[in-house]
Design a protein around this motif. Structure first.
Motif, short mmCIF file in Angstrom:
data_model
loop_
_atom_site.label_atom_id
_atom_site.label_comp_id
_atom_site.label_asym_id
_atom_site.label_seq_id
_atom_site.Cartn_x
_atom_site.Cartn_y
_atom_site.Cartn_z
N TYR A 156 40.74 53.88 35.94
CA TYR A 156 41.94 53.58 35.99
C TYR A 156 43.13 53.55 35.59
O TYR A 156 44.17 54.41 35.28
CB TYR A 156 42.17 52.17 36.36
CG TYR A 156 41.81 51.30 38.61
CD1 TYR A 156 42.26 51.59 39.05
CD2 TYR A 156 40.46 50.40 38.16
CE1 TYR A 156 42.01 51.07 39.90
CE2 TYR A 156 40.69 50.28 39.30
CZ TYR A 156 41.39 50.46 40.76
OH TYR A 156 40.39 50.37 41.80
N THR A 189 40.51 56.61 41.38
CA THR A 189 40.18 55.36 41.96
C THR A 189 38.64 55.26 41.79
O THR A 189 37.81 55.74 42.94
CB THR A 189 40.65 55.90 43.19
OG1 THR A 189 41.92 55.47 43.80
CG2 THR A 189 40.44 53.89 43.82
N VAL A 230 41.77 44.98 34.58
CA VAL A 230 42.04 45.87 33.92
C VAL A 230 42.96 45.92 32.94
O VAL A 230 42.46 46.32 31.98
CB VAL A 230 42.20 47.20 34.53
CG1 VAL A 230 42.78 48.26 33.81
CG2 VAL A 230 41.49 47.72 36.06
N ILE A 284 47.99 51.90 37.47
CA ILE A 284 46.73 51.03 37.61
C ILE A 284 46.59 50.53 39.12
O ILE A 284 46.00 50.60 39.75
CB ILE A 284 46.19 50.73 36.42
CG1 ILE A 284 46.92 49.10 37.19
CG2 ILE A 284 45.80 51.01 35.48
CD1 ILE A 284 46.61 47.75 35.77
N THR A 333 47.03 53.50 44.13
CA THR A 333 46.09 55.13 44.67
C THR A 333 46.61 55.91 45.02
O THR A 333 47.57 55.78 46.04
CB THR A 333 44.82 53.84 44.87
OG1 THR A 333 43.56 55.22 45.76
CG2 THR A 333 45.17 53.92 46.46
#
Length: 409
Positions: free
Chosen positions: A104, A109, A223, A251, A254
């Motif tokens: 990430y 992704t 994350v 993050i 996508t």
């Protein structure tokens, strides 16, 4: 059920064959262990403790949690087979969770389930099975291992709605020779019927839906916890660099995403076209900007004849799956290094698609098929359009594929 649970490629009689079954505590792996036991194989069940399951107490349907270990043990007791719980937390964190977070950070992704199969189950657990003197490692994956003219082949499951072959593309030929997938020839409904017939307590247990170490589905918070600063804010810009808004962390986005961008006032819908993590920028544009027909992949795992045997730079026609939920599309694969079997099989490659696809995201997998057979695949590193290349090579009388082949020669 006789044919569905036979183990291809094993010469010994069932009573002389030791099979380790990866038991996650779910219905699929439980039925796998039960059918193997019913057929007379010597079965050893192994459950992996992959993370601190105390964080998932009360969470139903998340693999490897405390409840799942308990369920696997109950099934093993019901079957009268040996059962072991192995602590794989440290290797799971290093091989899967850390890779997930770092992916990430790179603006990718990731697909952690592929990494788990590749680096934990089909590498570490497989070696443990060998150490136990097993003849095979069986799992509850919906995929088929069929014997071909040159050895074992990986094929899609009979039930297309349950097929998991996309997630197993990184399985090597050596691993495949030791693996067995008894459920690949069954529809899911029949698997549950077998669980009820065999009296397994998990017969009505729901399938896992979330990433096992993200039981709430909130991957961004995981994350950020692992990599402080990963969710630093930044700009949302259009293709010209004009600032359209702000975001709360790259993050959270996508490639191909449309919802949740928080920008508006444009004539047509906007999509995430690319991520620039170092600059903390999210670049958006119209859907047409997502159209890509050239895909670069890395860490290619090839299960068929070496790519360099295709000859004359024409590539190999394949059907290419770019997302787990998307149907495959026709195209061709070209090894990055013509004439090098090793480089072709384990290195980089280029995919040229017959028609552009939308939302091709770095970090996802590109898996190549020939009918039901998995030929191989790799991780998407980049994607672009051949339109500009076509213009540049038109005057030279070269097609894009031929120009690519000449450049790689």
């Amino acid at each position: 059920m006789q044919n569905a649970v036979s183990l291809p490629g094993l010469a010994k009689a069932p009573q002389d064959t030791r099979v380790v079954v990866a038991m996650s505590g779910g219905v699929n792996s439980s039925v796998t262990a039960a059918l193997m036991t019913e057929r007379g194989y010597e079965v050893i069940g192994i459950t992996l403790q992959l993370y601190d399951h105390g964080q998932a107490v009360g969470k139903k349907g998340a693999c490897c949690a405390g409840q799942d270990i308990y369920d696997a043990r109950r099934v093993a007791d019901r079957l009268g087979i040996a059962h072991y719980v192995l602590d794989y937390e440290s290797r799971f964190r290093e091989s899967v969770i850390d890779d997930f977070a770092d992916s990430y950070l790179r603006g990718e992704t990731p697909i952690p389930c592929v990494r788990c199969n590749q680096r934990v189950k089909f590498r570490d657990l497989l070696e443990t099975a060998r150490d136990l003197g097993a003849d095979a490692l069986a799992t509850g994956h919906y995929v088929q291992r069929l014997e071909g003219a040159a050895g074992p082949e990986l094929h899609r499951a009979v039930d297309p709605a349950r097929d998991q072959s996309y997630f197993l593309f990184a399985t090597t030929a050596e691993q495949l020779a030791f693996l067995q997938f008894p459920l690949g020839g069954l529809p899911k409904a029949e698997t549950r019927a077998e669980a009820e017939r065999l009296g397994l307590a998990v017969a009505d247990k729901p399938d896992s839906q979330d990433i096992c170490f993200v039981p709430t589905g909130g991957y961004a918070s995981v994350v950020e916890k692992l990599r402080p600063g990963a969710a630093d804010p930044g700009e949302i810009v259009d293709l010209t660099g004009r600032v359209l808004g702000r975001h709360e962390g790259v993050i959270r986005y996508t490639v191909g995403q449309r919802r949740g961008l928080g920008v508006g006032g444009t004539a047509e819908p906007l999509y995430v076209v690319r991520l620039e993590p170092e600059a903390r920028r999210v670049v958006v544009g119209p859907k047409t900007a997502l159209a890509k027909d050239r895909v670069e992949i890395r860490q290619l795992n090839w299960l068929a004849a070496p790519l360099d045997e295709a000859g004359d730079g024409a590539g190999i026609p394949v059907e290419i799956k770019l997302r787990s939920a998307q149907p495959p599309v026709p195209g061709r694969i070209y090894p990055a290094k013509q004439g090098s079997g090793e480089g072709a099989e384990r290195g980089a490659a280029t995919l040229l698609l017959d028609r552009p696809q939308y939302g091709v995201a770095p970090g996802q997998a590109a898996v190549c098929y020939a009918g039901s057979r998995v030929l191989g695949g790799g991780w998407i590193a980049a994607a672009d359009s051949r339109a500009a290349e076509d213009v540049a090579t038109a005057d030279a009388g070269l097609t894009a594929p031929r120009a690519l082949a000449r450049a790689q020669a």
